[in-house]
Design a protein around this motif. Structure first.
Motif, PDB file in Angstrom:
ATOM      1  N   GLU A 102       0.832  -1.194   0.000  1.00 14.96           N
ATOM      2  CA  GLU A 102       0.000   0.000   0.000  1.00 14.96           C
ATOM      3  C   GLU A 102       0.873   1.253   0.000  1.00 14.96           C
ATOM      4  O   GLU A 102       2.012   1.229   0.466  1.00 14.96           O
ATOM      5  CB  GLU A 102      -0.903   0.023   1.238  1.00 14.96           C
ATOM      6  N   SER A 103       0.321   2.337  -0.529  1.00 12.84           N
ATOM      7  CA  SER A 103       0.972   3.646  -0.499  1.00 12.84           C
ATOM      8  C   SER A 103       0.088   4.571   0.325  1.00 12.84           C
ATOM      9  O   SER A 103      -1.139   4.501   0.239  1.00 12.84           O
ATOM     10  CB  SER A 103       1.118   4.211  -1.909  1.00 12.84           C
ATOM     11  N   ILE A 104       0.709   5.436   1.110  1.00 11.94           N
ATOM     12  CA  ILE A 104      -0.057   6.308   1.991  1.00 11.94           C
ATOM     13  C   ILE A 104       0.119   7.769   1.594  1.00 11.94           C
ATOM     14  O   ILE A 104       1.213   8.191   1.206  1.00 11.94           O
ATOM     15  CB  ILE A 104       0.306   6.072   3.474  1.00 11.94           C
ATOM     16  N   PHE A 105      -0.983   8.500   1.688  1.00 10.86           N
ATOM     17  CA  PHE A 105      -1.032   9.921   1.354  1.00 10.86           C
ATOM     18  C   PHE A 105      -1.809  10.640   2.454  1.00 10.86           C
ATOM     19  O   PHE A 105      -2.468  10.007   3.274  1.00 10.86           O
ATOM     20  CB  PHE A 105      -1.732  10.137   0.004  1.00 10.86           C
ATOM     21  N   ARG A 106      -1.748  11.954   2.418  1.00 12.22           N
ATOM     22  CA  ARG A 106      -2.494  12.758   3.384  1.00 12.22           C
ATOM     23  C   ARG A 106      -3.476  13.635   2.609  1.00 12.22           C
ATOM     24  O   ARG A 106      -3.074  14.450   1.797  1.00 12.22           O
ATOM     25  CB  ARG A 106      -1.540  13.622   4.201  1.00 12.22           C
ATOM     26  N   LEU A 107      -4.766  13.440   2.879  1.00 15.12           N
ATOM     27  CA  LEU A 107      -5.820  14.251   2.278  1.00 15.12           C
ATOM     28  C   LEU A 107      -6.081  15.444   3.193  1.00 15.12           C
ATOM     29  O   LEU A 107      -6.373  15.268   4.375  1.00 15.12           O
ATOM     30  CB  LEU A 107      -7.091  13.422   2.103  1.00 15.12           C
ATOM     31  N   ASN A 108      -5.933  16.656   2.662  1.00 18.29           N
ATOM     32  CA  ASN A 108      -6.128  17.894   3.423  1.00 18.29           C
ATOM     33  C   ASN A 108      -7.388  18.588   2.937  1.00 18.29           C
ATOM     34  O   ASN A 108      -7.552  18.806   1.728  1.00 18.29           O
ATOM     35  CB  ASN A 108      -4.947  18.844   3.205  1.00 18.29           C
ATOM     36  N   ILE A 109      -8.257  18.943   3.878  1.00 17.81           N
ATOM     37  CA  ILE A 109      -9.451  19.719   3.555  1.00 17.81           C
ATOM     38  C   ILE A 109      -9.452  20.924   4.481  1.00 17.81           C
ATOM     39  O   ILE A 109      -9.626  20.794   5.693  1.00 17.81           O
ATOM     40  CB  ILE A 109     -10.729  18.878   3.695  1.00 17.81           C
ATOM     41  N   GLN A 110      -9.212  22.082   3.893  1.00 20.76           N
ATOM     42  CA  GLN A 110      -9.071  23.336   4.641  1.00 20.76           C
ATOM     43  C   GLN A 110     -10.355  24.133   4.511  1.00 20.76           C
ATOM     44  O   GLN A 110     -10.836  24.368   3.405  1.00 20.76           O
ATOM     45  CB  GLN A 110      -7.906  24.137   4.078  1.00 20.76           C
ATOM     46  N   GLU A 111     -10.913  24.540   5.648  1.00 21.52           N
ATOM     47  CA  GLU A 111     -12.080  25.410   5.588  1.00 21.52           C
ATOM     48  C   GLU A 111     -11.607  26.861   5.553  1.00 21.52           C
ATOM     49  O   GLU A 111     -10.632  27.225   6.205  1.00 21.52           O
ATOM     50  CB  GLU A 111     -13.016  25.163   6.758  1.00 21.52           C
ATOM     51  N   ILE A 112     -12.286  27.665   4.769  1.00 22.47           N
ATOM     52  CA  ILE A 112     -11.976  29.085   4.657  1.00 22.47           C
ATOM     53  C   ILE A 112     -13.175  29.833   5.226  1.00 22.47           C
ATOM     54  O   ILE A 112     -14.224  29.932   4.570  1.00 22.47           O
ATOM     55  CB  ILE A 112     -11.706  29.484   3.192  1.00 22.47           C
ATOM     56  N   PRO A 113     -13.047  30.319   6.472  1.00 26.89           N
ATOM     57  CA  PRO A 113     -14.200  30.930   7.146  1.00 26.89           C
ATOM     58  C   PRO A 113     -14.542  32.307   6.596  1.00 26.89           C
ATOM     59  O   PRO A 113     -13.673  33.001   6.059  1.00 26.89           O
ATOM     60  CB  PRO A 113     -13.737  31.019   8.599  1.00 26.89           C
ATOM     61  N   PRO A 114     -15.809  32.694   6.744  1.00 27.83           N
ATOM     62  CA  PRO A 114     -16.197  34.043   6.323  1.00 27.83           C
ATOM     63  C   PRO A 114     -15.659  35.078   7.307  1.00 27.83           C
ATOM     64  O   PRO A 114     -15.411  34.776   8.475  1.00 27.83           O
ATOM     65  CB  PRO A 114     -17.730  33.998   6.370  1.00 27.83           C
ATOM     66  N   ILE A 115     -15.480  36.296   6.835  1.00 26.40           N
ATOM     67  CA  ILE A 115     -15.038  37.378   7.710  1.00 26.40           C
ATOM     68  C   ILE A 115     -16.270  38.136   8.165  1.00 26.40           C
ATOM     69  O   ILE A 115     -17.097  38.545   7.345  1.00 26.40           O
ATOM     70  CB  ILE A 115     -14.061  38.316   6.969  1.00 26.40           C
ATOM     71  N   ASN A 116     -16.400  38.308   9.465  1.00 24.28           N
ATOM     72  CA  ASN A 116     -17.528  39.035  10.036  1.00 24.28           C
ATOM     73  C   ASN A 116     -17.161  40.517  10.100  1.00 24.28           C
ATOM     74  O   ASN A 116     -16.396  40.932  10.957  1.00 24.28           O
ATOM     75  CB  ASN A 116     -17.852  38.472  11.422  1.00 24.28           C
ATOM     76  N   LYS A 117     -17.714  41.325   9.198  1.00 23.19           N
ATOM     77  CA  LYS A 117     -17.366  42.744   9.139  1.00 23.19           C
ATOM     78  C   LYS A 117     -17.931  43.537  10.306  1.00 23.19           C
ATOM     79  O   LYS A 117     -17.478  44.639  10.585  1.00 23.19           O
ATOM     80  CB  LYS A 117     -17.811  43.329   7.804  1.00 23.19           C
ATOM     81  N   SER A 118     -18.921  42.988  11.004  1.00 19.96           N
ATOM     82  CA  SER A 118     -19.477  43.700  12.162  1.00 19.96           C
ATOM     83  C   SER A 118     -18.578  43.548  13.394  1.00 19.96           C
ATOM     84  O   SER A 118     -18.741  44.266  14.364  1.00 19.96           O
ATOM     85  CB  SER A 118     -20.886  43.203  12.477  1.00 19.96           C
ATOM     86  N   LYS A 119     -17.644  42.609  13.360  1.00 21.24           N
ATOM     87  CA  LYS A 119     -16.676  42.405  14.447  1.00 21.24           C
ATOM     88  C   LYS A 119     -15.271  42.509  13.866  1.00 21.24           C
ATOM     89  O   LYS A 119     -14.636  41.491  13.575  1.00 21.24           O
ATOM     90  CB  LYS A 119     -16.876  41.038  15.100  1.00 21.24           C
ATOM     91  N   PRO A 120     -14.767  43.736  13.698  1.00 26.08           N
ATOM     92  CA  PRO A 120     -13.479  43.906  13.014  1.00 26.08           C
ATOM     93  C   PRO A 120     -12.280  43.347  13.777  1.00 26.08           C
ATOM     94  O   PRO A 120     -11.262  43.068  13.177  1.00 26.08           O
ATOM     95  CB  PRO A 120     -13.368  45.421  12.843  1.00 26.08           C
ATOM     96  N   ASN A 121     -12.382  43.160  15.081  1.00 29.82           N
ATOM     97  CA  ASN A 121     -11.244  42.672  15.859  1.00 29.82           C
ATOM     98  C   ASN A 121     -11.335  41.187  16.181  1.00 29.82           C
ATOM     99  O   ASN A 121     -10.562  40.685  16.981  1.00 29.82           O
ATOM    100  CB  ASN A 121     -11.110  43.470  17.156  1.00 29.82           C
ATOM    101  N   ALA A 122     -12.270  40.487  15.582  1.00 26.38           N
ATOM    102  CA  ALA A 122     -12.437  39.065  15.863  1.00 26.38           C
ATOM    103  C   ALA A 122     -11.333  38.251  15.179  1.00 26.38           C
ATOM    104  O   ALA A 122     -10.906  38.568  14.069  1.00 26.38           O
ATOM    105  CB  ALA A 122     -13.793  38.581  15.383  1.00 26.38           C
ATOM    106  N   VAL A 123     -10.885  37.229  15.852  1.00 24.08           N
ATOM    107  CA  VAL A 123      -9.886  36.330  15.284  1.00 24.08           C
ATOM    108  C   VAL A 123     -10.620  35.253  14.493  1.00 24.08           C
ATOM    109  O   VAL A 123     -11.541  34.615  15.000  1.00 24.08           O
ATOM    110  CB  VAL A 123      -9.023  35.682  16.395  1.00 24.08           C
ATOM    111  N   VAL A 124     -10.222  35.067  13.257  1.00 23.49           N
ATOM    112  CA  VAL A 124     -10.812  34.051  12.397  1.00 23.49           C
ATOM    113  C   VAL A 124      -9.750  32.992  12.135  1.00 23.49           C
ATOM    114  O   VAL A 124      -8.650  33.305  11.702  1.00 23.49           O
ATOM    115  CB  VAL A 124     -11.306  34.666  11.070  1.00 23.49           C
TER     116      VAL A 124
END
Length: 171
Positions: A102-124
């Motif tokens: 067998e050969s092994i690989f790493r499947l990466n699925i990255q979520e890209i969160p929305p930016i909340n413009k009403s909370k400009p200092n929030a960490v995303v």
């Protein structure tokens, strides 16, 4: 390096604040096996959030040279609405893989969160989920039964080692 007396409070603090870290994406498996002969396999990404997220998918080759691509995800970028699913197809694009193990690989699925413009200092924070992708050649498809019994436990002094003489990956 932390002093030993600080380990417990540090660990407790991490546990308390970890409840606030939530991933929006959930996959339909914890590992995926691509059997030789298949044209592709499917991975379903579920958005459990109440917001629309973007996503990015890629496959890392753990054993093949960096220049070689073995699998291509389609689509590699996507947008997924709240409480919806996205189907990802993994296509094999090379025949340059071992036929005896067998050969092994790493499947990466990255979520890209929305930016909340009403909370400009929030960490995303964008969460990357990594799962195993295992390529299984035809010669091994029907021979896996009881192979885990061949795993050896070796001791050398006060160290224990597991030795896997089989052509399979175990989790």
């Amino acid at each position: 390096m932390l002093k030993k007396s600080l380990y417990v409070p540090f660990f407790f603090t991490l546990c308390v604040f970890s409840k606030f870290a939530v991933s929006a994406f959930m996959l339909d498996g914890t590992r995926f096996i691509f059997e030789e002969g298949n044209k592709n396999i499917s991975v379903v990404v579920n958005n459990k959030s109440q917001q629309t997220y973007g996503g990015q998918v890629w496959v890392e080759n753990l054993l093949l040279p960096n220049s070689e691509i073995a699998f291509v995800p389609v689509p590699s970028f996507f947008k997924i609405d709240k409480e919806q699913n996205q189907l990802i197809r993994l296509l094999k694009v090379t025949d340059d893989m071992p036929k005896d193990k067998e050969s092994i690989f790493r499947l990466n699925i990255q979520e890209i969160p929305p930016i909340n413009k009403s909370k400009p200092n929030a960490v995303v924070i964008a969460v990357n989920t990594q799962v195993k992708l295992i390529y299984r050649p035809k010669s091994l498809i029907n021979k896996r039964e009881n192979e885990e019994e061949k795993i050896l436990l070796k001791t050398k002094g006060d160290q224990l080692s597991l030795i896997n003489p089989t052509p399979y990956y175990f989790a």
